[in-house]
Design an enzyme around this catalytic site. Structure first.
Site, PDB file in Angstrom:
ATOM      1  CB  THR A  14     -27.212  32.534 105.555  1.00  0.00           C
ATOM      2  OG1 THR A  14     -28.109  32.099 106.587  1.00  0.00           O
ATOM      3  CG2 THR A  14     -27.179  34.052 105.525  1.00  0.00           C
ATOM      4  NE  ARG A  48     -36.563  18.223  95.437  1.00  0.00           N
ATOM      5  CZ  ARG A  48     -36.437  18.213  94.115  1.00  0.00           C
ATOM      6  NH1 ARG A  48     -37.112  19.074  93.378  1.00  0.00           N
ATOM      7  NH2 ARG A  48     -35.654  17.333  93.514  1.00  0.00           N
ATOM      8  CD  GLU A 131     -10.486  37.055  98.796  1.00  0.00           C
ATOM      9  OE1 GLU A 131     -10.211  37.240 100.005  1.00  0.00           O
ATOM     10  OE2 GLU A 131      -9.648  37.154  97.886  1.00  0.00           O
ATOM     11  CD  GLU A 192     -23.782  27.781 114.264  1.00  0.00           C
ATOM     12  OE1 GLU A 192     -24.873  27.195 114.477  1.00  0.00           O
ATOM     13  OE2 GLU A 192     -23.545  28.427 113.225  1.00  0.00           O
ATOM     14  CG  ASP A 203     -14.099  30.068 112.475  1.00  0.00           C
ATOM     15  OD1 ASP A 203     -14.555  29.501 111.467  1.00  0.00           O
ATOM     16  OD2 ASP A 203     -13.940  31.307 112.539  1.00  0.00           O
ATOM     17  CE  LYS A 207     -13.052  32.093 109.526  1.00  0.00           C
ATOM     18  NZ  LYS A 207     -13.892  33.044 110.288  1.00  0.00           N
ATOM     19  N   GLY A 304     -21.787  36.705 107.442  1.00  0.00           N
ATOM     20  CA  GLY A 304     -23.069  37.217 106.965  1.00  0.00           C
ATOM     21  C   GLY A 304     -23.275  36.857 105.515  1.00  0.00           C
TER      22      GLY A 304
END
Length: 440
Positions: A14, A48, A131, A192, A203, A207, A304
């Site tokens: 994504t 592919r 970033e 998930e 997670d 961070k 996103g």
């Protein structure tokens, strides 16, 4: 105009696909802003055949991302594979070894291997930019490393996982259970199939470890983060928070104390009047407390494709313009070891929900055990749930009832010791719920 910056993108999920589309869509504006054409010339992915919204015919396709990283036709490698090991780590190491700058959104890789990779980037004289690794489209890395360079930071905290914030928002607004909200989050693609990494706080911990290094000039210490998730939060806790003037959020908190740097991730009660309490749904927010600017809160999309691609492309633009900073704000040799503060030494207010046997003297026994540990109680509330009221309107059944305590500042060690003593007295019908309070 200077020579083009030729990008190789590893990973076309994504975010990767959004980056390729954004670079093409913003080509003229990026060239005007940086004085250099920026174009994707090579990509690597496992499939592919998938339709990603752009034509791959004009791009060099590499089945092996490491081969792409070493290719002479690629000037800068964009790693969007994900994961702390395997291909993601290999492609970043190969790019840096070849003297090529790297842009990544990979928080797990940086949290676990950031020091070694930053040193490799220094040795090669190239940038390692990230970033997008924290809070998606929110420019929090640049804010701390560059925008607040003249400030001494005392605390960084925030909502850094949209999945958890979505679940807690739904639980609060609709009175749903954690399990029901998680199921909806999975159906909507916010969580998930195996949600453990998100909902148990890992997670956010990765961070937070990155932000801690930037804010306090310490080596990354992901193993030093105390982690608790949201799976134990009940609808009753959210109702009590509302009554007491709080909201419950999963926060990552890094705070300078006299003993060292606290790093902790856990469900937290925050005052409803605070900026961070207003952040609902999948949105992220990070608050920075600094001496010159005071409190600065950045709010925006934490995940996103387009939002994360925005941060990736911003790093690419900096590289094209020749703008580069040390990976963690200063040379790796200047980063000092993080002095861990064990969670037992944390001091603050606490929300404690006890499920106690409904008999005389229980509240007094609880208060006595708290007093023995020098824990002062701001309030003590006994509530029967709506289910209890319906089945036993006069409260005569002796069915266990919730007893809620709000404490003034106390140490985690004393709180835990008092709860152990209360359990030893046989006053509890089930394990206690403990949620820390983060006051303004």
């Amino acid at each position: 105009m200077s020579q083009s910056l030729r990008l190789g993108v590893a990973g076309l999920g994504t975010v990767g696909a959004a980056v390729v589309r954004m670079v093409a869509r913003r080509a003229a504006a990026l060239a005007a802003a940086t004085g250099r054409d920026i174009r994707v010339v090579a990509v690597s992915s496992r499939d592919r055949t998938r339709d990603r919204g752009f034509d791959v015919a004009g791009l060099h396709w590499f089945d092996d991302p490491v081969e792409m990283a070493r290719s002479a036709e690629v000037d800068c490698v964009v790693e969007l594979i994900g994961g702390s090991e395997g291909p993601a780590k290999a492609v970043v190491e190969a790019a840096l070894a070849a003297g090529k700058p790297v842009v990544t959104a990979n928080k797990a890789l940086l949290a676990l291997h950031g020091a070694a990779l930053a040193k490799s980037a220094e040795t090669a004289g190239v940038a390692l930019a990230y970033e997008a690794a924290v809070a998606g489209g929110i420019p929090v890395i640049k804010a701390i490393r560059e925008g607040l360079a003249g400030n001494a930071v005392s605390r960084v905290y925030g909502i850094m996982n949209g999945t958890c914030n979505y679940i807690l928002t739904r639980m609060e607004r609709e009175g749903l259970t954690f399990e029901a909200c998680l199921k909806d989050a999975q159906a909507l693609g916010y969580a998930e199939a195996d949600p453990t990494f998100d909902v148990e706080g890992f997670d956010t911990a990765h961070k937070l470890a990155i932000l801690t290094s930037l804010a306090f000039g310490t080596s990354i210490d992901a193993e030093g983060v105390s982690v608790e998730g949201i799976s134990g939060v009940k609808p009753l806790d959210l109702r009590m928070a509302e009554e007491l003037g709080y909201r419950i959020k999963l926060l990552g908190v890094a705070q300078a104390t006299e003993a060292g740097i606290e790093q902790r991730v856990h469900p937290t009660m925050v005052p409803k009047s605070s900026s961070i309490a207003q952040v609902m749904g999948v949105t992220n927010a990070v608050t920075i407390d600094a001496d010159a600017v005071g409190e600065l809160t950045l709010i925006g999309p934490g995940a996103g494709g387009e939002a994360t691609a925005s941060a990736v492309v911003a790093d690419i633009a900096d590289l094209a313009a020749g703008l580069s900073r040390p990976t963690f704000g200063c040379p790796t040799a200047s980063l000092r070891p993080a002095e861990r503060v064990e969670m037992q030494r944390h001091e603050g207010g606490y929300y404690i929900r006890l499920t106690v046997h409904n008999r005389p003297g229980v509240a007094a026994g609880v208060a006595t055990r708290m007093a023995e540990r020098e824990i002062s109680l701001e309030s003590i509330l006994q509530r029967r749930t709506s289910e209890m009221a319906e089945s036993d309107p006069k409260g005569r059944s002796g069915q266990p009832v919730p007893l809620v305590l709000i404490t003034y500042a106390a140490t985690e060690g004393n709180i835990r010791a008092a709860l152990d003593a209360i359990a030893g007295d046989g006053l509890l019908a089930e394990a206690p719920q403990l949620i820390r309070i983060e006051r303004e």
